[in-house]
Design a protein around this motif. Sequence first.
Motif, short mmCIF file in Angstrom:
data_model
loop_
_atom_site.label_atom_id
_atom_site.label_comp_id
_atom_site.label_asym_id
_atom_site.label_seq_id
_atom_site.Cartn_x
_atom_site.Cartn_y
_atom_site.Cartn_z
N GLY A 257 -4.09 -19.35 -17.44
CA GLY A 257 -3.26 -19.92 -16.38
C GLY A 257 -2.10 -19.02 -16.00
N LYS A 258 -1.47 -19.36 -14.89
CA LYS A 258 -0.38 -18.53 -14.39
C LYS A 258 0.83 -18.53 -15.33
N ARG A 259 1.23 -19.72 -15.76
CA ARG A 259 2.38 -19.79 -16.67
C ARG A 259 2.09 -19.14 -18.02
N PRO A 260 0.91 -19.44 -18.63
CA PRO A 260 0.61 -18.76 -19.90
C PRO A 260 0.58 -17.24 -19.79
N LEU A 261 0.10 -16.71 -18.66
CA LEU A 261 0.07 -15.27 -18.50
C LEU A 261 1.49 -14.71 -18.45
N LYS B 236 0.83 -1.21 0.00
CA LYS B 236 0.00 0.00 0.00
C LYS B 236 0.86 1.26 0.00
N ARG B 237 1.91 1.27 0.81
CA ARG B 237 2.76 2.46 0.90
C ARG B 237 3.54 2.69 -0.38
N ASN B 238 3.91 1.61 -1.06
CA ASN B 238 4.76 1.74 -2.23
C ASN B 238 4.01 1.61 -3.56
N GLY B 239 2.68 1.58 -3.49
CA GLY B 239 1.89 1.53 -4.71
C GLY B 239 2.02 0.22 -5.46
N ILE B 240 2.15 -0.89 -4.73
CA ILE B 240 2.27 -2.22 -5.32
C ILE B 240 0.89 -2.90 -5.29
N ILE B 241 0.53 -3.56 -6.36
CA ILE B 241 -0.76 -4.20 -6.47
C ILE B 241 -0.99 -5.19 -5.31
N ALA B 242 -2.21 -5.22 -4.78
CA ALA B 242 -2.54 -6.10 -3.66
C ALA B 242 -2.54 -7.56 -4.12
N LEU B 243 -2.18 -8.45 -3.19
CA LEU B 243 -2.10 -9.87 -3.51
C LEU B 243 -3.43 -10.43 -3.97
N LEU C 205 -4.20 -12.53 -7.46
CA LEU C 205 -4.80 -13.86 -7.51
C LEU C 205 -6.06 -13.89 -8.37
N GLU C 206 -6.73 -12.76 -8.50
CA GLU C 206 -7.98 -12.70 -9.28
C GLU C 206 -7.74 -12.65 -10.79
N ILE C 207 -6.56 -12.20 -11.21
CA ILE C 207 -6.32 -11.95 -12.63
C ILE C 207 -6.50 -13.20 -13.48
N SER C 208 -5.93 -14.33 -13.06
CA SER C 208 -6.03 -15.56 -13.85
C SER C 208 -7.47 -15.96 -14.09
N ASP D 120 2.74 -2.26 -11.89
CA ASP D 120 1.91 -1.33 -12.65
C ASP D 120 1.24 -2.03 -13.83
N ILE D 121 1.98 -2.94 -14.45
CA ILE D 121 1.40 -3.70 -15.56
C ILE D 121 0.25 -4.57 -15.07
N LEU D 122 0.45 -5.28 -13.96
CA LEU D 122 -0.60 -6.13 -13.42
C LEU D 122 -1.80 -5.32 -12.96
N GLN D 123 -1.54 -4.16 -12.37
CA GLN D 123 -2.64 -3.32 -11.92
C GLN D 123 -3.48 -2.84 -13.10
N GLN D 124 -2.82 -2.47 -14.19
CA GLN D 124 -3.56 -2.00 -15.35
C GLN D 124 -4.34 -3.15 -15.99
N ILE D 125 -3.74 -4.34 -16.00
CA ILE D 125 -4.45 -5.52 -16.51
C ILE D 125 -5.69 -5.78 -15.68
N TYR D 126 -5.54 -5.68 -14.37
CA TYR D 126 -6.67 -5.92 -13.46
C TYR D 126 -7.77 -4.88 -13.68
N ASP D 127 -7.39 -3.63 -13.85
CA ASP D 127 -8.36 -2.53 -13.92
C ASP D 127 -8.99 -2.37 -15.30
N ASP D 128 -8.23 -2.71 -16.36
CA ASP D 128 -8.65 -2.35 -17.71
C ASP D 128 -8.67 -3.56 -18.65
N PRO D 129 -9.82 -4.18 -18.85
CA PRO D 129 -9.92 -5.33 -19.77
C PRO D 129 -9.48 -4.99 -21.20
N ASN D 130 -9.68 -3.75 -21.63
CA ASN D 130 -9.24 -3.36 -22.97
C ASN D 130 -7.72 -3.44 -23.10
#
Length: 331
Positions: free
Chosen positions: A88-92, A68-75, A79-82, A118-128
Motif C-alpha cells: 500500500g501507499k502508506r506502508p511503502l 522529463k527535463r529534470n529527470g523526475i520519475i513519470a507519474l 502509480l505502478e509501484i504499489s 531517484d529512489i522511486l525510479q530504482q525501485i521501479y526498475d530493479d526488483p532486487n
Amino acid sequence: MKDNLVFCEECRNDVTYTITEEKMNGTLKGESYEYMGKVARCTECGKEVYVAEINDYNLKALYDVYRKRNGIIALDKVLEISEKYSIGKRPLSLLLGWGEQTFSRYCDGDIPSKQYSDILQQIYDDPNYYNEILEQNKNNLKTTTTYEKSKRKIKSILGINSVSKPKIDVAISYLLNQCEDVTPLALQKALYYIQGFYYAFYKTFLFSNDCEAWVHGPVYREIYNRYSGYHFDPIKKTEDFDVSVFSVLEKAILDSVIKNLCCYSGKVLERFTHSESPWIETRGDLSVDVPSNRIIDKKLIGSYFIAVKEKYDMLTPVDIKVYAQKMFEEM
C-alpha cells in the motif's frame, strides 16, 4: 447531453464545446516549459471555455514535461509501484522511512524531489533493490502481514521458489522460531493439530505426510526420526526463517495453534489426543502401552476436526482457543 455542457462567459449560457490540441507555455518552479495541451472552445462563439478535465490534462502535461527535463520519475510509473510490489501507499512510505503520506502525495501528482525520485525510479526498475529495502526496513511496517504479502510478490517477480521444502518442514521451522522450548513430543502434537484444524477450516490438508497412532499419540515417523536425539530436551531453533513462505490462511492456522495449544506441554497435548477419536479408533483394541505403526486415516482426522469446528461454532482460526480451553478443563 447535459453532462457535456459548460458555461460560456461570452454567450452567458450553457453550451457544447469542441477540443483541439495546441502548443502551450507554462511556468513551473520559475522555469518556462513548452508542451502540447488541449483547448476547449464554445461551439457557438468560438471562445475558450473552462472544462475541469481539460485543465487537469494540461496541468499533467506540464508536469510531465517538467519531469522529463529534470529527470523526475513519470507519474504513471509512480502509480505502478504499489501494485507491482503488492504494498500500500502508506506502508511503502513507512518502509522507505518517509512521512506516512509522502508516497500518497506523489501518487496524487505532487512532484518528488530529485533524491526521492531517484529512489522511486530504482525501485521501479530493479526488483532486487526493492527486495533489499524490504528486508532491511521491514521493522518499519506496522504489520507482518504487509511484509509477507509484499515478500511473496517480490519472490514471484524474482523467480524465487518459496515452496522448495515440504510444507511440514516449513511449518516445523516456523513452530521452532515462534515457540519456546519445543520438545519432540510437543512438536508432534502441534503438527497434528495444524493438520486437523487446517482441514476443518479450508477442506484440504496442509501436509501430505501420514501420522501413526503411537503409544504417546499421533506421530509423524520421519519427523520423529529427525529429532529423536533431543529426547525430552527442547529442539534447537532454526535460523534465518522466512515467514513470507506462508499464505495468509496457512499462517492463521499456525499462529492460532501456537497461541492456543503450544502453550501446553507435550504431555498435556498427548492427553488431549488420547481422548480424540482419530487416535482411539486407529488404536482399536490395543492396550495403551503396546507399540503400533497403524496410520491414522486422514478421513478420520478431517471428519473429527470438522465436527469440532461445528460443535464449537468456530468462525475463524482464532476460535481454536475455545477447544483448547475445553480440553484442558476436562483433563
